[in-house]
Design an enzyme around this catalytic site. Sequence first.
Site, PDB file in Angstrom:
ATOM      1  N   ASP A  50       1.082  -1.264  -0.153  1.00 12.71           N
ATOM      2  CA  ASP A  50      -0.011  -0.136   0.501  1.00 12.71           C
ATOM      3  C   ASP A  50       0.874   1.289  -0.161  1.00 12.71           C
ATOM      4  OD1 ASP A  50      -2.473   2.502   0.875  1.00 12.71           O
ATOM      5  OD2 ASP A  50      -3.313   0.342   1.107  1.00 12.71           O
ATOM      6  N   ASP A  78       3.977   1.864  -4.428  1.00 13.34           N
ATOM      7  CA  ASP A  78       3.076   3.436  -4.992  1.00 13.34           C
ATOM      8  C   ASP A  78       2.350   2.233  -6.392  1.00 13.34           C
ATOM      9  OD1 ASP A  78       1.846   4.867  -6.618  1.00 13.34           O
ATOM     10  OD2 ASP A  78       3.365   5.945  -6.362  1.00 13.34           O
ATOM     11  N   VAL A  79       1.192   1.362  -7.216  1.00 14.13           N
ATOM     12  CA  VAL A  79       1.467   0.541  -8.110  1.00 14.13           C
ATOM     13  C   VAL A  79       1.700   1.602  -9.121  1.00 14.13           C
ATOM     14  CG1 VAL A  79      -0.393  -0.809  -7.228  1.00 14.13           C
ATOM     15  CG2 VAL A  79      -1.106   0.975  -8.437  1.00 14.13           C
ATOM     16  N   ASN A 105      -5.702  -4.828  -6.595  1.00 12.41           N
ATOM     17  CA  ASN A 105      -7.020  -4.279  -5.542  1.00 12.41           C
ATOM     18  C   ASN A 105      -6.831  -2.644  -5.924  1.00 12.41           C
ATOM     19  OD1 ASN A 105      -9.520  -3.642  -3.469  1.00 12.41           O
ATOM     20  ND2 ASN A 105      -7.870  -3.109  -2.533  1.00 12.41           N
ATOM     21  N   TYR A 172     -13.224   6.815 -13.363  1.00 16.33           N
ATOM     22  CA  TYR A 172     -13.499   5.799 -12.886  1.00 16.33           C
ATOM     23  C   TYR A 172     -13.365   4.686 -13.614  1.00 16.33           C
ATOM     24  CZ  TYR A 172     -14.541   2.642  -8.638  1.00 16.33           C
ATOM     25  OH  TYR A 172     -13.951   1.750  -7.844  1.00 16.33           O
ATOM     26  N   LYS A 176     -12.218   0.854 -14.880  1.00 17.55           N
ATOM     27  CA  LYS A 176     -12.664   0.045 -14.508  1.00 17.55           C
ATOM     28  C   LYS A 176     -13.182  -0.959 -15.672  1.00 17.55           C
ATOM     29  CE  LYS A 176     -11.860   0.323 -10.188  1.00 17.55           C
ATOM     30  NZ  LYS A 176     -10.829  -0.551  -8.723  1.00 17.55           N
ATOM     31  N   ALA A 205     -19.396  -1.578  -1.358  1.00 19.24           N
ATOM     32  CA  ALA A 205     -18.817  -2.164  -0.489  1.00 19.24           C
ATOM     33  C   ALA A 205     -18.854  -1.358   0.692  1.00 19.24           C
ATOM     34  CB  ALA A 205     -17.447  -3.127  -0.952  1.00 19.24           C
TER      35      ALA A 205
END
Length: 264
Positions: A50, A78-79, A105, A172, A176, A205
């Site tokens: 993360d 950090d992706v 994720n 977003y 996705k 969620a």
Amino acid sequence: MSSAAPPCPAPHGLLADRSVVVTAAAGSGIGGATARRVLEEGAAGVVIGDVHERRLAETERKLAEEFGPRRVRAVRCDVTDEGEVGALLAACTARHGRIDVLVNNAGLGGTAELVEMTDEQWSRVLDTTLNGTFRCTRAGLRAMRDQPGDGGVIVNNASVAGWRAQRGQAHYAAAKAGVMALTRCAALEAARFGVRVNAVSPSLAMHPNLVKVTTPQLLEELTAREAFGRYAEPWEVANVIVFLASDYSSYMTGETVAVSSQHP
């Protein structure tokens, strides 16, 4: 009609002796819930990454206290940084000898009308949510391709926003939808390595981070669309991730599974 969430089901050892990597796993969201569930399902260990170092260290401490320090390792990741992605996966290989499961994720949301959206807002969401999933998938496939034994499993976190239109969510939703397309294409290429690639697509969620980036009005509207009259608990999404990571889904690849009670 609203209903309370049922109790979380008892584990059945679905991931016994597997080594797992989970990105964006700090805190109480889907990533944190997934890290906990894979350990409950018998994973030999989980490496969590993360960008939020304080929350990451706290998550590592809590999981280590419950499941043992040998089974949990935290690595800042950090992706959007290819080097940090590589270091995260290398930490799993160094500790466990291989990567059996990779859960992508990490994602970034926000609300902005398209006519007001800046290039920076668009690019920031796309770079974390879509490009980050690409970077991690690429690194994961390379590692799984070259390791001995069975290849492995990759599970991506998409969203129903990739299918359904929603005001203020163009960046977003586009990211996705891209994750879903990436999942399908990666699955075809990964099959020859013995690697399966699937995705989950949650509707709503609830966790603290979502509250920070979403207006109360939008959360109320989204919750009202759910057939059960409530949002999902993060562990309910994590359970489907565990299913896709397990041998129970051995014939599934390139699929996106909705985790949703949403109605039109």
